[in-house]
Motif scaffolding. Structure first.
Motif, PDB file in Angstrom:
ATOM      1  N   PHE A  24       0.822  -1.207   0.000  1.00 50.66           N
ATOM      2  CA  PHE A  24       0.000   0.000   0.000  1.00 50.66           C
ATOM      3  C   PHE A  24       0.856   1.256   0.000  1.00 50.66           C
ATOM      4  CE2 PHE A  24      -2.381  -3.318   2.166  1.00 50.66           C
ATOM      5  CZ  PHE A  24      -3.596  -3.277   1.501  1.00 50.66           C
ATOM      6  N   ASP A  25       0.293   2.338  -0.538  1.00 48.18           N
ATOM      7  CA  ASP A  25       0.935   3.635  -0.388  1.00 48.18           C
ATOM      8  C   ASP A  25       0.575   4.203   0.987  1.00 48.18           C
ATOM      9  OD1 ASP A  25      -1.695   4.509  -0.669  1.00 48.18           O
ATOM     10  OD2 ASP A  25      -1.262   5.904  -2.291  1.00 48.18           O
ATOM     11  N   ASN A  26       1.088   5.384   1.317  1.00 49.04           N
ATOM     12  CA  ASN A  26       0.855   5.974   2.649  1.00 49.04           C
ATOM     13  C   ASN A  26      -0.614   6.267   2.931  1.00 49.04           C
ATOM     14  OD1 ASN A  26       3.555   5.842   3.274  1.00 49.04           O
ATOM     15  ND2 ASN A  26       3.985   7.935   2.633  1.00 49.04           N
ATOM     16  N   TYR A  28      -3.157   4.425   1.883  1.00 49.77           N
ATOM     17  CA  TYR A  28      -3.900   3.154   1.835  1.00 49.77           C
ATOM     18  C   TYR A  28      -5.039   3.190   0.818  1.00 49.77           C
ATOM     19  CZ  TYR A  28      -1.250   1.484   5.797  1.00 49.77           C
ATOM     20  OH  TYR A  28      -0.226   1.074   6.612  1.00 49.77           O
ATOM     21  N   GLU A  29      -4.933   4.070  -0.173  1.00 51.59           N
ATOM     22  CA  GLU A  29      -5.929   4.135  -1.248  1.00 51.59           C
ATOM     23  C   GLU A  29      -5.435   3.468  -2.513  1.00 51.59           C
ATOM     24  OE1 GLU A  29      -7.085   8.183  -1.825  1.00 51.59           O
ATOM     25  OE2 GLU A  29      -8.022   8.327   0.147  1.00 51.59           O
ATOM     26  N   ASN A  30      -4.131   3.169  -2.589  1.00 52.91           N
ATOM     27  CA  ASN A  30      -3.532   2.524  -3.746  1.00 52.91           C
ATOM     28  C   ASN A  30      -2.702   1.342  -3.272  1.00 52.91           C
ATOM     29  OD1 ASN A  30      -4.226   4.566  -5.907  1.00 52.91           O
ATOM     30  ND2 ASN A  30      -3.185   5.840  -4.405  1.00 52.91           N
ATOM     31  N   ALA A  31      -2.700   0.304  -4.080  1.00 52.25           N
ATOM     32  CA  ALA A  31      -1.921  -0.883  -3.723  1.00 52.25           C
ATOM     33  C   ALA A  31      -1.448  -1.573  -4.997  1.00 52.25           C
ATOM     34  CB  ALA A  31      -2.761  -1.852  -2.904  1.00 52.25           C
ATOM     35  N   ILE A  32      -0.328  -2.267  -4.894  1.00 47.43           N
ATOM     36  CA  ILE A  32       0.134  -3.108  -5.991  1.00 47.43           C
ATOM     37  C   ILE A  32       0.165  -4.555  -5.509  1.00 47.43           C
ATOM     38  CG2 ILE A  32       1.445  -1.324  -7.192  1.00 47.43           C
ATOM     39  CD1 ILE A  32       3.994  -2.477  -5.939  1.00 47.43           C
ATOM     40  N   VAL A  33      -0.062  -5.460  -6.459  1.00 51.54           N
ATOM     41  CA  VAL A  33      -0.038  -6.899  -6.187  1.00 51.54           C
ATOM     42  C   VAL A  33       0.728  -7.562  -7.321  1.00 51.54           C
ATOM     43  CG1 VAL A  33      -1.430  -8.992  -5.961  1.00 51.54           C
ATOM     44  CG2 VAL A  33      -2.239  -6.853  -4.965  1.00 51.54           C
ATOM     45  N   GLN A  34       1.623  -8.477  -6.975  1.00 50.52           N
ATOM     46  CA  GLN A  34       2.345  -9.251  -7.976  1.00 50.52           C
ATOM     47  C   GLN A  34       1.692 -10.622  -8.091  1.00 50.52           C
ATOM     48  OE1 GLN A  34       6.521  -9.943  -7.227  1.00 50.52           O
ATOM     49  NE2 GLN A  34       6.586 -11.582  -8.728  1.00 50.52           N
ATOM     50  N   TRP A  35       1.585 -11.136  -9.328  1.00 52.20           N
ATOM     51  CA  TRP A  35       1.054 -12.479  -9.541  1.00 52.20           C
ATOM     52  C   TRP A  35       2.002 -13.240 -10.455  1.00 52.20           C
ATOM     53  CZ3 TRP A  35      -0.037 -14.056 -14.493  1.00 52.20           C
ATOM     54  CH2 TRP A  35      -0.108 -13.060 -15.447  1.00 52.20           C
ATOM     55  N   ASP A  36       1.929 -14.554 -10.406  1.00 53.97           N
ATOM     56  CA  ASP A  36       2.790 -15.385 -11.235  1.00 53.97           C
ATOM     57  C   ASP A  36       2.081 -16.694 -11.533  1.00 53.97           C
ATOM     58  OD1 ASP A  36       5.032 -17.156 -12.092  1.00 53.97           O
ATOM     59  OD2 ASP A  36       6.217 -15.395 -11.540  1.00 53.97           O
ATOM     60  N   ASN A  37       2.216 -17.190 -12.758  1.00 55.32           N
ATOM     61  CA  ASN A  37       1.605 -18.475 -13.091  1.00 55.32           C
ATOM     62  C   ASN A  37       2.597 -19.447 -13.719  1.00 55.32           C
ATOM     63  OD1 ASN A  37       1.881 -17.488 -15.666  1.00 55.32           O
ATOM     64  ND2 ASN A  37      -0.254 -17.696 -16.240  1.00 55.32           N
ATOM     65  N   ALA A  38       3.877 -19.287 -13.414  1.00 56.98           N
ATOM     66  CA  ALA A  38       4.897 -20.199 -13.924  1.00 56.98           C
ATOM     67  C   ALA A  38       4.809 -21.532 -13.200  1.00 56.98           C
ATOM     68  CB  ALA A  38       6.279 -19.605 -13.734  1.00 56.98           C
ATOM     69  N   HIS A  39       5.145 -22.574 -13.903  1.00 59.70           N
ATOM     70  CA  HIS A  39       5.110 -23.906 -13.307  1.00 59.70           C
ATOM     71  C   HIS A  39       6.445 -24.585 -13.533  1.00 59.70           C
ATOM     72  CE1 HIS A  39       3.493 -27.563 -11.710  1.00 59.70           C
ATOM     73  NE2 HIS A  39       3.769 -28.217 -12.817  1.00 59.70           N
ATOM     74  N   SER A  40       7.250 -24.668 -12.504  1.00 63.17           N
ATOM     75  CA  SER A  40       8.548 -25.357 -12.526  1.00 63.17           C
ATOM     76  C   SER A  40       9.467 -24.840 -13.621  1.00 63.17           C
ATOM     77  CB  SER A  40       8.327 -26.860 -12.703  1.00 63.17           C
ATOM     78  OG  SER A  40       7.552 -27.376 -11.666  1.00 63.17           O
ATOM     79  N   GLY A  41       9.364 -23.572 -13.973  1.00 62.27           N
ATOM     80  CA  GLY A  41      10.233 -23.009 -14.998  1.00 62.27           C
ATOM     81  C   GLY A  41       9.906 -23.459 -16.403  1.00 62.27           C
TER      82      GLY A  41
END
Length: 69
Positions: A24-26, A28-41
């Motif tokens: 979150f930013d200071n 708490y109105e903005n946020a980032i989320v990381q996602w990943d869908n790799a499978h064993s490289g």
């Protein structure tokens, strides 16, 4: 708790294999989320998405970065 439960679920039961806790930013109105869908490289990708809290709902603003491998 929900993130830990999701991340510990067997990969054959989901299309996304991982997502991060929101950062979150200071205000708490903005946020980032990381996602990943790799499978064993063997291929896949991921990204970082920006969200904004509007009213009583988080709305996706857009993709900050994405990748494939």
């Amino acid at each position: 708790k929900q993130i830990n439960l999701f991340n510990s679920t067997d990969s054959y039961n989901k299309n996304l294999y991982y997502f991060s806790r929101p950062v979150f930013d200071n205000s708490y109105e903005n946020a980032i989320v990381q996602w990943d869908n790799a499978h064993s490289g063997l291929g896949g990708g991921g990204g970082i998405i920006l969200y904004h809290f509007q009213g009583d709902t988080w709305k996706e603003v857009g993709i900050i970065m994405n990748w494939k491998y």
